[in-house]
Write a protein that holds these residues in place. Structure first.
Motif, PDB file in Angstrom:
ATOM      1  N   GLY A 161      40.314  54.356  45.169  1.00 30.33           N
ATOM      2  CA  GLY A 161      39.912  54.797  46.395  1.00 30.33           C
ATOM      3  C   GLY A 161      40.075  56.300  46.537  1.00 30.33           C
ATOM      4  O   GLY A 161      40.460  57.006  45.632  1.00 30.33           O
ATOM      5  N   THR A 162      39.718  56.780  47.763  1.00 25.78           N
ATOM      6  CA  THR A 162      39.728  58.119  48.233  1.00 25.78           C
ATOM      7  C   THR A 162      40.802  58.183  49.490  1.00 25.78           C
ATOM      8  O   THR A 162      41.307  59.365  49.769  1.00 25.78           O
ATOM      9  CB  THR A 162      38.300  58.914  48.422  1.00 25.78           C
ATOM     10  OG1 THR A 162      37.773  57.996  49.542  1.00 25.78           O
ATOM     11  CG2 THR A 162      37.505  58.752  47.339  1.00 25.78           C
TER      12      THR A 162
ATOM     13  N   PRO B 155      43.179  51.457  49.143  1.00 24.70           N
ATOM     14  CA  PRO B 155      42.045  51.337  47.955  1.00 24.70           C
ATOM     15  C   PRO B 155      40.999  51.019  48.798  1.00 24.70           C
ATOM     16  O   PRO B 155      40.681  50.247  49.407  1.00 24.70           O
ATOM     17  CB  PRO B 155      42.660  50.584  47.055  1.00 24.70           C
ATOM     18  CG  PRO B 155      43.688  49.573  47.806  1.00 24.70           C
ATOM     19  CD  PRO B 155      44.379  50.766  48.854  1.00 24.70           C
ATOM     20  N   ASP B 156      39.902  51.307  48.091  1.00 21.31           N
ATOM     21  CA  ASP B 156      38.326  50.821  48.548  1.00 21.31           C
ATOM     22  C   ASP B 156      38.234  49.592  47.482  1.00 21.31           C
ATOM     23  O   ASP B 156      37.359  48.761  48.122  1.00 21.31           O
ATOM     24  CB  ASP B 156      37.127  51.968  48.083  1.00 21.31           C
ATOM     25  CG  ASP B 156      37.498  53.142  49.107  1.00 21.31           C
ATOM     26  OD1 ASP B 156      37.801  53.022  50.170  1.00 21.31           O
ATOM     27  OD2 ASP B 156      37.568  54.254  48.356  1.00 21.31           O
ATOM     28  N   VAL B 157      38.775  49.630  46.326  1.00 22.38           N
ATOM     29  CA  VAL B 157      38.273  48.562  45.524  1.00 22.38           C
ATOM     30  C   VAL B 157      39.846  48.096  44.790  1.00 22.38           C
ATOM     31  O   VAL B 157      40.542  48.978  44.369  1.00 22.38           O
ATOM     32  CB  VAL B 157      37.447  48.889  44.294  1.00 22.38           C
ATOM     33  CG1 VAL B 157      37.063  47.895  43.192  1.00 22.38           C
ATOM     34  CG2 VAL B 157      36.046  49.161  44.875  1.00 22.38           C
ATOM     35  N   VAL B 158      39.913  46.748  44.548  1.00 19.91           N
ATOM     36  CA  VAL B 158      41.043  46.169  43.936  1.00 19.91           C
ATOM     37  C   VAL B 158      40.526  45.119  42.966  1.00 19.91           C
ATOM     38  O   VAL B 158      40.002  44.234  43.429  1.00 19.91           O
ATOM     39  CB  VAL B 158      42.130  45.611  44.985  1.00 19.91           C
ATOM     40  CG1 VAL B 158      43.283  45.042  44.163  1.00 19.91           C
ATOM     41  CG2 VAL B 158      42.647  46.798  45.968  1.00 19.91           C
TER      42      VAL B 158
ATOM     43  N   HIS C  80      38.603  41.696  25.879  1.00 19.70           N
ATOM     44  CA  HIS C  80      37.443  42.294  25.982  1.00 19.70           C
ATOM     45  C   HIS C  80      36.349  41.648  26.470  1.00 19.70           C
ATOM     46  O   HIS C  80      35.453  42.151  27.133  1.00 19.70           O
ATOM     47  CB  HIS C  80      37.162  42.517  24.267  1.00 19.70           C
ATOM     48  CG  HIS C  80      37.960  43.559  23.689  1.00 19.70           C
ATOM     49  ND1 HIS C  80      37.589  44.966  23.927  1.00 19.70           N
ATOM     50  CD2 HIS C  80      38.905  43.668  22.899  1.00 19.70           C
ATOM     51  CE1 HIS C  80      38.336  45.846  23.264  1.00 19.70           C
ATOM     52  NE2 HIS C  80      39.231  44.805  22.541  1.00 19.70           N
ATOM     53  N   ALA C  81      36.490  40.313  26.702  1.00 22.91           N
ATOM     54  CA  ALA C  81      35.520  39.229  27.402  1.00 22.91           C
ATOM     55  C   ALA C  81      35.593  39.315  28.852  1.00 22.91           C
ATOM     56  O   ALA C  81      34.772  39.159  29.659  1.00 22.91           O
ATOM     57  CB  ALA C  81      35.763  37.997  26.879  1.00 22.91           C
ATOM     58  N   THR C  82      36.702  40.004  29.261  1.00 22.70           N
ATOM     59  CA  THR C  82      36.964  39.973  30.749  1.00 22.70           C
ATOM     60  C   THR C  82      37.224  41.154  31.437  1.00 22.70           C
ATOM     61  O   THR C  82      36.748  41.624  32.525  1.00 22.70           O
ATOM     62  CB  THR C  82      38.202  38.809  31.137  1.00 22.70           C
ATOM     63  OG1 THR C  82      39.479  39.398  30.438  1.00 22.70           O
ATOM     64  CG2 THR C  82      37.989  37.563  30.434  1.00 22.70           C
ATOM     65  N   ILE C  83      38.049  41.961  30.803  1.00 19.05           N
ATOM     66  CA  ILE C  83      38.271  43.253  31.614  1.00 19.05           C
ATOM     67  C   ILE C  83      37.151  44.355  31.880  1.00 19.05           C
ATOM     68  O   ILE C  83      37.132  44.734  32.885  1.00 19.05           O
ATOM     69  CB  ILE C  83      39.641  43.933  30.646  1.00 19.05           C
ATOM     70  CG1 ILE C  83      40.822  43.153  30.733  1.00 19.05           C
ATOM     71  CG2 ILE C  83      39.715  45.411  31.126  1.00 19.05           C
ATOM     72  CD1 ILE C  83      42.005  43.563  30.152  1.00 19.05           C
TER      73      ILE C  83
ATOM     74  N   ARG D 283      34.058  46.978  36.296  1.00 21.81           N
ATOM     75  CA  ARG D 283      32.697  47.804  36.545  1.00 21.81           C
ATOM     76  C   ARG D 283      32.489  48.505  37.668  1.00 21.81           C
ATOM     77  O   ARG D 283      32.097  49.296  38.136  1.00 21.81           O
ATOM     78  CB  ARG D 283      31.413  46.702  36.348  1.00 21.81           C
ATOM     79  CG  ARG D 283      31.260  46.273  34.885  1.00 21.81           C
ATOM     80  CD  ARG D 283      30.066  45.370  34.831  1.00 21.81           C
ATOM     81  NE  ARG D 283      29.832  44.897  33.641  1.00 21.81           N
ATOM     82  CZ  ARG D 283      29.052  43.887  33.199  1.00 21.81           C
ATOM     83  NH1 ARG D 283      28.408  43.204  34.407  1.00 21.81           N
ATOM     84  NH2 ARG D 283      28.667  43.674  31.724  1.00 21.81           N
ATOM     85  N   ARG D 284      33.324  47.880  38.770  1.00 22.29           N
ATOM     86  CA  ARG D 284      33.481  48.556  40.348  1.00 22.29           C
ATOM     87  C   ARG D 284      34.344  49.691  40.401  1.00 22.29           C
ATOM     88  O   ARG D 284      34.333  50.351  41.306  1.00 22.29           O
ATOM     89  CB  ARG D 284      33.450  47.416  41.293  1.00 22.29           C
ATOM     90  CG  ARG D 284      32.561  46.277  41.293  1.00 22.29           C
ATOM     91  CD  ARG D 284      32.893  45.696  42.650  1.00 22.29           C
ATOM     92  NE  ARG D 284      34.131  44.744  42.514  1.00 22.29           N
ATOM     93  CZ  ARG D 284      35.008  44.392  43.082  1.00 22.29           C
ATOM     94  NH1 ARG D 284      34.802  44.959  44.497  1.00 22.29           N
ATOM     95  NH2 ARG D 284      36.245  43.925  43.187  1.00 22.29           N
ATOM     96  N   VAL D 285      35.106  49.847  39.459  1.00 21.57           N
ATOM     97  CA  VAL D 285      36.036  51.036  39.375  1.00 21.57           C
ATOM     98  C   VAL D 285      35.342  52.127  39.036  1.00 21.57           C
ATOM     99  O   VAL D 285      34.977  52.459  37.808  1.00 21.57           O
ATOM    100  CB  VAL D 285      37.171  50.561  38.506  1.00 21.57           C
ATOM    101  CG1 VAL D 285      38.133  51.642  38.604  1.00 21.57           C
ATOM    102  CG2 VAL D 285      38.085  49.322  38.987  1.00 21.57           C
TER     103      VAL D 285
END
Length: 318
Positions: free
Chosen positions: A146-147, A151-154, A187-190, A195-197
């Motif tokens: 976030g800024t 945070p904006d995204v967790v 690698h399949a999940t992280i 993607r939103r980070v």
């Protein structure tokens, strides 16, 4: 005013006496720690054994007893993921609460990440600049960005170092097949989850990451006792070496504590995958985290009334 804060984690219970009158960041003026060994006594189904509950009880009683002659205005006691996520968590919290003499609170993974981010923001400086925090705990991995002051995204994943060790690395040292299964899962999940980070200045908050920084920044001649960063290129060189050692051999390495000798390998692999996924060549080590964030939350409530501050346990914790 002094505040007592009891943190019950997968490796240890720690009680800090925090001076809230300090003109700078409220800091711990006294501290005591005792091993809980919850990670060692958590079964694959998430249940903490009776021996594990008893060990954790003893650790909590030791901390509270050691602080009994130190006057404080309040005691806030909380458990991290080892307590929150235990399949017999209600029984565990009841027993630990009886040992502490107060109710044991827990935060949701998102709230825990947000509080830690808040502390990191205060440590790092003013809001307005994008910032990302990475926290690898025993049960979860939390990434927040976030800024602002919050945070904006967790993103919170069930990929904590102790949990992954139980699920994927039962042998000590692990087999190549076990390591391959772990990497496949991560690698399949992280990458998908992150993607939103959107990036920002990256900070490392957890003890696992701090210990990895000490290990990977140390040389043959000198131990890097307080490194400022964890670098991906150094971490990637160390992962295969850690995989060849058992937990006792890892615990003899610079920076690696005995309580994290088993889980440090899983933590290193998670950190590597996160840094690769976010294209981060390094993480700056931040010394603040959940404890400091909770102190700030308490202080913010206290600016209204003392009752608001003492109600923090009921409003912030489950």
């Amino acid at each position: 005013m002094r505040l007592a804060m009891l943190d019950i984690g997968s490796a240890a219970a720690r009680l800090d006496i925090v001076d809230l009158a300090s003109p700078r960041m409220p800091r711990a003026t006294w501290s005591v720690k005792s091993r809980t060994r919850l990670a060692e006594h958590t079964l694959p189904d998430g249940r903490v054994t009776e021996e594990g509950i008893a060990d954790a009880e003893r650790a909590v009683r030791h901390c509270v007893s050691a602080a009994s002659d130190k006057p404080t205005e309040a005691l806030i006691a909380y458990g991290t993921s080892a307590v929150r996520d235990a399949s017999n968590g209600a029984r565990l919290r009841k027993r630990l609460g009886e040992a502490a003499g107060v109710r044991i609170g827990v935060l949701t993974p998102r709230d825990e990440a947000a509080v830690a981010y808040h502390a990191a923001r205060r440590w790092h400086g003013r809001s307005g600049r994008a910032m990302t925090t990475v926290d690898i705990g025993g049960g979860t991995v939390d990434v927040a960005t976030g800024t602002g002051t919050d945070p904006d995204v967790v993103v919170s994943l069930q990929h904590g170092a102790a949990r992954l060790t139980r699920q994927f690395l039962p042998d000590d040292p692990p087999t190549p097949a076990q390591l391959a299964d772990l990497r496949h899962e991560l690698h399949a999940t992280i990458p998908k989850a992150l993607r939103r980070v959107e990036g920002g200045h990256p900070l490392a908050l957890s003890k696992v990451l701090r210990q990895l920084a000490v290990l990977t920044e140390s040389s043959l001649d000198e131990v890097a006792r307080r490194p400022h960063r964890l670098r991906l290129k150094h971490l990637s060189r160390w992962v295969p070496r850690l995989a060849e050692l058992d937990h006792e051999e890892r615990a003899k390495l610079p920076g690696v504590s005995r309580s994290r000798g088993r889980r440090i390998l899983a933590g290193a692999i998670v950190a590597e995958v996160i840094m690769e996924s976010l294209e981060l060549p390094e993480l700056e080590i931040c010394p603040w985290g959940l404890r400091q964030g909770l102190v700030y939350r308490f202080l913010e409530a206290r600016t209204r009334t003392r009752a608001d501050a003492l109600d923090l346990v009921g409003t912030l914790f489950d």
